[in-house]
Motif scaffolding. Structure first.
Motif, PDB file in Angstrom:
ATOM      1  N   CYS A  60      75.383  53.647 -31.772  1.00  0.00           N
ATOM      2  CA  CYS A  60      75.380  52.188 -31.640  1.00  0.00           C
ATOM      3  C   CYS A  60      74.954  51.533 -32.954  1.00  0.00           C
ATOM      4  CB  CYS A  60      74.398  51.739 -30.562  1.00  0.00           C
ATOM      5  SG  CYS A  60      74.704  52.419 -28.942  1.00  0.00           S
ATOM      6  N   ASN A  61      75.634  50.440 -33.308  1.00  0.00           N
ATOM      7  CA  ASN A  61      75.146  49.668 -34.448  1.00  0.00           C
ATOM      8  C   ASN A  61      73.922  48.873 -33.986  1.00  0.00           C
ATOM      9  OD1 ASN A  61      75.895  47.059 -33.416  1.00  0.00           O
ATOM     10  ND2 ASN A  61      77.962  47.324 -34.205  1.00  0.00           N
ATOM     11  N   ILE A  63      70.050  56.830 -25.056  1.00  0.00           N
ATOM     12  CA  ILE A  63      70.661  56.037 -26.112  1.00  0.00           C
ATOM     13  C   ILE A  63      70.152  56.521 -27.450  1.00  0.00           C
ATOM     14  CG2 ILE A  63      70.946  53.723 -27.093  1.00  0.00           C
ATOM     15  CD1 ILE A  63      70.465  52.613 -24.254  1.00  0.00           C
ATOM     16  N   ASP A  64      71.097  56.804 -28.358  1.00  0.00           N
ATOM     17  CA  ASP A  64      70.685  57.166 -29.740  1.00  0.00           C
ATOM     18  C   ASP A  64      71.557  56.477 -30.750  1.00  0.00           C
ATOM     19  OD1 ASP A  64      73.069  58.569 -29.922  1.00  0.00           O
ATOM     20  OD2 ASP A  64      72.131  60.518 -30.078  1.00  0.00           O
ATOM     21  N   ASP A 123      80.725  56.943 -26.958  1.00  0.00           N
ATOM     22  CA  ASP A 123      80.596  56.824 -28.409  1.00  0.00           C
ATOM     23  C   ASP A 123      80.904  55.380 -28.812  1.00  0.00           C
ATOM     24  OD1 ASP A 123      80.928  56.816 -31.170  1.00  0.00           O
ATOM     25  OD2 ASP A 123      82.019  58.710 -31.210  1.00  0.00           O
ATOM     26  N   MET A 124      79.873  54.674 -29.283  1.00  0.00           N
ATOM     27  CA  MET A 124      80.038  53.278 -29.676  1.00  0.00           C
ATOM     28  C   MET A 124      79.963  53.107 -31.190  1.00  0.00           C
ATOM     29  SD  MET A 124      78.301  50.944 -26.820  1.00  0.00           S
ATOM     30  CE  MET A 124      78.719  51.097 -25.101  1.00  0.00           C
ATOM     31  N   GLY A 125      80.312  54.140 -31.908  1.00  0.00           N
ATOM     32  CA  GLY A 125      80.285  54.084 -33.362  1.00  0.00           C
ATOM     33  C   GLY A 125      81.212  53.035 -33.948  1.00  0.00           C
ATOM     34  N   LYS A 138      72.821  48.094 -30.067  1.00  0.00           N
ATOM     35  CA  LYS A 138      71.585  48.724 -29.606  1.00  0.00           C
ATOM     36  C   LYS A 138      70.577  47.680 -29.132  1.00  0.00           C
ATOM     37  CE  LYS A 138      68.733  52.626 -30.484  1.00  0.00           C
ATOM     38  NZ  LYS A 138      68.641  53.869 -31.218  1.00  0.00           N
ATOM     39  N   LYS A 139      70.520  46.544 -29.820  1.00  0.00           N
ATOM     40  CA  LYS A 139      69.602  45.474 -29.433  1.00  0.00           C
ATOM     41  C   LYS A 139      69.949  44.944 -28.039  1.00  0.00           C
ATOM     42  CE  LYS A 139      67.771  41.070 -31.051  1.00  0.00           C
ATOM     43  NZ  LYS A 139      67.795  40.067 -32.126  1.00  0.00           N
TER      44      LYS A 139
END
Length: 101
Positions: free
Chosen positions: A81-82, A100-101, A47-49, A86-87
């Motif tokens: 991901c922000n 990845i979402d 979780d990369m929130g 994500k980029k």
């Protein structure tokens, strides 16, 4: 930097929350989050929130998690991901290795 992990016993899902900067300083903490689990999780959820930064060492740590989880047969999902994170994952072609979402 804080990494928090929790295992859901009913689903077998290990959630690893990465907060703040995800760089080399998080190496041992990130490894401990998945290596110190007593059973083999059915799914790893990263979780990369709350992740604000990601560098090449973090990409390497994700690859180490993938190897630990079984390589090509591993079920690993990277979520929340922000746009900047994500980029970086997209440029690195990580969508071919992870969900990845």
């Amino acid at each position: 930097m804080a990494i928090v992990s929790s295992l859901d016993g009913s689903t077998g899902e290990l959630t690893i929350k990465v907060k703040g900067r995800f760089d080399f300083s998080a190496h041992q903490e990130f490894r401990d989050a998945y290596e110190k689990v007593d059973s083999a999780p059915a799914l790893y959820l990263v979780d990369m929130g709350e992740t604000t930064y990601l560098d090449s060492s973090a990409l390497g740590m994700l690859l180490l998690l993938r190897d630990h989880a079984g390589g090509d047969s591993a079920r690993i999902k990277i979520s929340s991901c922000n746009s900047d994170v994500k980029k970086i994952l997209t440029i690195s072609n990580f969508e071919q290795l992870f969900e990845i979402d």
